[in-house]
Design a protein around this motif. Structure first.
Motif, short mmCIF file in Angstrom:
data_model
loop_
_atom_site.label_atom_id
_atom_site.label_comp_id
_atom_site.label_asym_id
_atom_site.label_seq_id
_atom_site.Cartn_x
_atom_site.Cartn_y
_atom_site.Cartn_z
N ASP A 132 3.55 -7.29 -8.37
CA ASP A 132 2.75 -5.71 -8.32
C ASP A 132 3.48 -4.90 -9.33
O ASP A 132 4.26 -4.69 -9.45
N TRP B 69 -2.15 -5.37 -3.84
CA TRP B 69 -2.82 -4.75 -4.91
C TRP B 69 -4.06 -4.64 -4.87
O TRP B 69 -4.47 -2.96 -5.42
N LYS C 53 -5.29 -1.65 -2.48
CA LYS C 53 -5.16 -0.70 -2.49
C LYS C 53 -5.64 -0.22 -3.72
O LYS C 53 -6.42 0.96 -3.92
N LEU D 239 -2.46 5.89 -4.90
CA LEU D 239 -1.26 4.71 -5.89
C LEU D 239 -0.33 5.03 -5.43
O LEU D 239 0.24 3.50 -5.71
#
Length: 311
Positions: free
Chosen positions: A36, A258, A261, A68
């Motif tokens: 991450d 992620w 995202k 983000l």
């Protein structure tokens, strides 16, 4: 006595199971913490003037940060190989990779494709828009209209402006297409001149510095401000098969959370007025669609043909 032994055995098995569960949980936590990003590093490759692209792409930092929730750094690599290596060494998290560079990054470092760019289709003879969004493009071999070069075999002994050898439209597809037509760019007394950016390829032909250029279809429009008559003086003598559009690719160990995202952030940004202006000015992207690795098998097929050039 048997009951006591059985109880102890059950207790031991339960304890082992708990230990395994804890270890797995710890493992997941470790991987998540490593993958991450605390700052997202996004890099582009130069399809035209690198300095210009970086200036146009910089505003993406703020838009991505808003979506983000972490700092974002946007940069432009010097060439295709540089960004592939940077993703492999985890110096770059997200790469705007052309299809062949993606295939290389996937093969060498397990990079994962998230999205494929959408553009308006282009039709000949004047690179006019079809008005339809497509996930592919084509490469062309350009020459000066007054050059006398009308067919691929005429390129033997000539000088050709090309991109990096990992460039799909600027090397792989046109070079492989020439090979299929009996012209070996490495063995038929052809001199190649590597230029940075498809606009530079067009200008090399326009200014008479090279006899031909490998560029993506529609590249002539990149230079109409500097060369208003380019469409009359520079013409294609060959147009390749369909090439999958550019990718948005992430490094191998980016977590699923992620990946999702980042994918949704780019889709949302592309639909916003400001975001669309940025991606359109940088790469002529109009939006993004989900992608998968198998979409790029055609690239692998052409790569195999290109490998024969030195044999």
């Amino acid at each position: 006595m048997g009951k006591v032994k059985l109880s102890k055995r059950i207790f031991a098995l339960v304890s082992m199971a708990l230990c395994v569960t804890v270890l797995v949980a710890c493992g997941k936590s470790t991987v998540k913490g490593a993958s991450d990003p605390k700052e997202l590093k996004v890099q582009f490759v130069p399809s035209s003037n690198a300095t210009t692209i970086e200036a146009k792409a910089k505003p993406l930092e703020g838009l991505l940060k808003k979506e983000l929730g972490i700092p974002v750094k946007v940069s432009v690599s010097t060439d295709y190989n540089t960004i592939v290596e940077a993703m492999g060494s985890k110096k770059i998290d997200v790469g705007f990779l052309p299809p062949d560079a993606y295939v290389l990054a996937h093969k060498q470092y397990g990079a994962k494709v998230l999205l494929q760019a959408l553009r308006f289709g282009v039709k000949e003879p004047n690179d006019e828009s079809t008005g339809k969004m497509v996930d592919f493009y084509r490469s062309q071999i350009l020459v000066r209209k007054d050059s006398g070069i009308t067919k691929l075999s005429d390129l033997k002994g000539k000088k050709i402006a090309v991109q990096d050898t990992t460039s799909t439209a600027g090397w792989i597809f046109p070079a492989a297409s020439l090979y299929k037509e009996g012209v070996n760019i490495n063995k038929d007394n052809i001199k190649t001149v590597q230029v940075k950016g498809h606009d530079q390829g067009v200008l090399a032909v326009y200014n008479g510095n090279t006899d031909a250029a490998f560029v993506f279809q529609g590249a002539c429009k990149l230079v109409t401000k500097d060369a208003p008559d380019v469409m009359n003086k520079v013409v294609p003598i060959y147009t390749t098969a369909k090439i999958p559009n550019d990718t948005i690719t992430v490094r191998k160990d980016m977590s699923e959370k992620w990946q999702k995202k980042i994918k949704e952030a780019f889709k949302k940004i592309a639909k916003s007025k400001k975001g669309h202006e940025i991606i359109s000015s940088v790469y002529s992207h109009e939006g993004y669609a989900d992608s998968k690795d198998s979409n790029f098998n055609v690239i692998r097929e052409y790569d195999k043909t290109a490998e024969k050039l030195n044999k």
